[in-house]
Write a protein that holds these residues in place. Structure first.
Motif, PDB file in Angstrom:
ATOM      1  N   PHE A  24       0.829  -1.194   0.000  1.00  0.00           N
ATOM      2  CA  PHE A  24       0.000   0.000   0.000  1.00  0.00           C
ATOM      3  C   PHE A  24       0.873   1.259   0.000  1.00  0.00           C
ATOM      4  O   PHE A  24       1.844   1.338   0.752  1.00  0.00           O
ATOM      5  CB  PHE A  24      -0.914  -0.001   1.225  1.00  0.00           C
ATOM      6  N   HIS A  55      -1.133   8.026   6.297  1.00  0.00           N
ATOM      7  CA  HIS A  55      -1.318   6.831   5.469  1.00  0.00           C
ATOM      8  C   HIS A  55      -0.489   5.679   6.020  1.00  0.00           C
ATOM      9  O   HIS A  55      -0.971   4.547   6.140  1.00  0.00           O
ATOM     10  CB  HIS A  55      -0.909   7.106   4.020  1.00  0.00           C
ATOM     11  N   LEU A  65      -7.268   3.714  -1.585  1.00  0.00           N
ATOM     12  CA  LEU A  65      -7.115   4.215  -0.223  1.00  0.00           C
ATOM     13  C   LEU A  65      -7.123   5.745  -0.194  1.00  0.00           C
ATOM     14  O   LEU A  65      -7.659   6.355   0.742  1.00  0.00           O
ATOM     15  CB  LEU A  65      -5.834   3.683   0.402  1.00  0.00           C
ATOM     16  N   VAL A  87      -9.122   4.198   6.517  1.00  0.00           N
ATOM     17  CA  VAL A  87      -8.087   3.544   5.715  1.00  0.00           C
ATOM     18  C   VAL A  87      -7.564   2.309   6.441  1.00  0.00           C
ATOM     19  O   VAL A  87      -7.363   1.248   5.831  1.00  0.00           O
ATOM     20  CB  VAL A  87      -6.945   4.520   5.385  1.00  0.00           C
ATOM     21  N   GLU A 120      -9.993  -0.526   6.017  1.00  0.00           N
ATOM     22  CA  GLU A 120      -9.995  -1.086   4.670  1.00  0.00           C
ATOM     23  C   GLU A 120      -8.719  -1.876   4.377  1.00  0.00           C
ATOM     24  O   GLU A 120      -8.762  -2.906   3.701  1.00  0.00           O
ATOM     25  CB  GLU A 120     -10.193   0.020   3.635  1.00  0.00           C
ATOM     26  N   VAL A 121      -7.592  -1.423   4.896  1.00  0.00           N
ATOM     27  CA  VAL A 121      -6.352  -2.191   4.738  1.00  0.00           C
ATOM     28  C   VAL A 121      -6.498  -3.560   5.380  1.00  0.00           C
ATOM     29  O   VAL A 121      -6.124  -4.585   4.786  1.00  0.00           O
ATOM     30  CB  VAL A 121      -5.158  -1.422   5.349  1.00  0.00           C
ATOM     31  N   SER A 162      -6.450  -0.903  -7.763  1.00  0.00           N
ATOM     32  CA  SER A 162      -7.634  -0.162  -7.330  1.00  0.00           C
ATOM     33  C   SER A 162      -8.788  -0.329  -8.305  1.00  0.00           C
ATOM     34  O   SER A 162      -9.945  -0.093  -7.941  1.00  0.00           O
ATOM     35  CB  SER A 162      -7.298   1.328  -7.173  1.00  0.00           C
TER      36      SER A 162
END
Length: 314
Positions: free
Chosen positions: A23, A30, A232, A264, A267-268, A208
């Motif tokens: 990622f 992030h 992301l 984020v 979702e990761v 993505s």
């Protein structure tokens, strides 16, 4: 735990036909979210910093050292990767800083020059015990480089892998960088032939634009490292918009960045489960891998990357 060598994450996944999430880091938040998500999933992860992000920050060292510090205090294996570097000097700097892998992208060069330049970087990386990724068959992106018919040729890929001695290879199989929709059509037969022919782990860029189901199929067909960035970024940006709409007078940036970081991270964790073949239980009922994020004003689709660049990745 200590920073983990990229090969120690990639090699077991390759042997077991599992996927590894890689990622992209744009800002410190992030990186924090990615590591947090990996810890929730209890799975290894690769943090990536691209040459575009280096330009955004003005230099590699500040964001690179911050990512290194996060990796070193993580509760799961975390590797640090330089993504899409076209500058050999940047590769050398990343290795000096302690990055565990680099992607050298000479795919825009004619084949023979791509081989020569990539082999030089591979030799340098291997002398420093650094894992090296390269690209063959332009993946493309929103700058117009992508053409639907571009694919990596299996025979050429085998010859390229042998000539350059790279540790893994990014290939063009139907995805495109910076996709805001999930309609990429992957060539799964080609993925299988590339895996069988090259003998090295394959990397899927532009993920993505790929659905959960097709990510799973891509890994089953032979993909190992799966790069995600735009998706992301879209979640992060949409969450910030939502929070600012809810509290228009807020001046403390932590009030809207913290929720974005949390979204984020969640979702990761979910995506790492998808790639490993076991969806993360805490996100099993969540919306599938998408760039659409619901806000008070309705769905926001697409992705917004804060980096002022003409080219985006994954």
């Amino acid at each position: 735990m200590p920073l983990t060598a990229t090969d120690e994450i990639i090699a077991p996944a390759y042997a077991r036909n599992r996927g590894v999430g890689a990622f992209n880091v744009v800002q410190l938040e992030h990186a924090e979210a990615i590591v947090e998500g990996a810890e929730r999933a209890n799975l290894p992860v690769i943090l990536q910093i691209s040459e575009n992000t280096v330009r955004y920050h003005g230099s590699l060292a500040p964001i690179g050292r911050a990512a290194l510090a996060l990796a070193e205090q993580a509760a799961v294996p975390v590797a640090l990767h330089l993504d899409h570097a076209e500058s050999e000097d940047l590769v050398h700097e990343a290795v000096r800083l302690g990055f565990t892998s680099v992607m050298f992208d000479a795919s825009a060069l004619p084949y023979a020059l791509n081989v020569a330049a990539t082999r030089a970087v591979t030799d340098f990386g291997h002398r420093a015990d650094v894992f090296v990724e390269a690209e063959l068959g332009e993946v493309g992106g929103k700058d117009g480089a992508h053409a639907p018919g571009v694919r990596t040729d299996p025979q050429e890929a085998r010859e390229f892998a042998e000539a350059t001695a790279v540790d893994c290879l990014a290939v063009a199989v139907g995805s495109s960088h910076a996709m805001a929709t999930r309609d990429a059509v992957l060539d799964f037969d080609l993925i299988a032939r590339l895996r069988a022919g090259t003998g090295v782990p394959l990397v899927l860029h532009g993920s993505s634009g790929v659905s959960d189901a097709d990510l799973t199929r891509a890994v089953a067909a032979g993909m190992t490292k799966v790069n995600v960035s735009t998706h992301l970024n879209g979640i992060f940006s949409a969450t910030v918009r939502r929070e600012l709409d809810r509290r228009p007078g807020v001046s403390d940036s932590r009030k809207y960045i913290a929720p974005a970081r949390e979204e984020v991270a969640a979702e990761v964790a979910r995506l790492l489960g998808v790639l490993a073949g076991a969806p993360h239980p805490g996100r099993a009922a969540a919306a599938p891998f998408t760039t659409a994020v619901q806000t008070d004003a309705g769905p926001i689709t697409g992705a917004a990357n804060p980096a002022p660049s003409t080219r985006e990745y994954s």
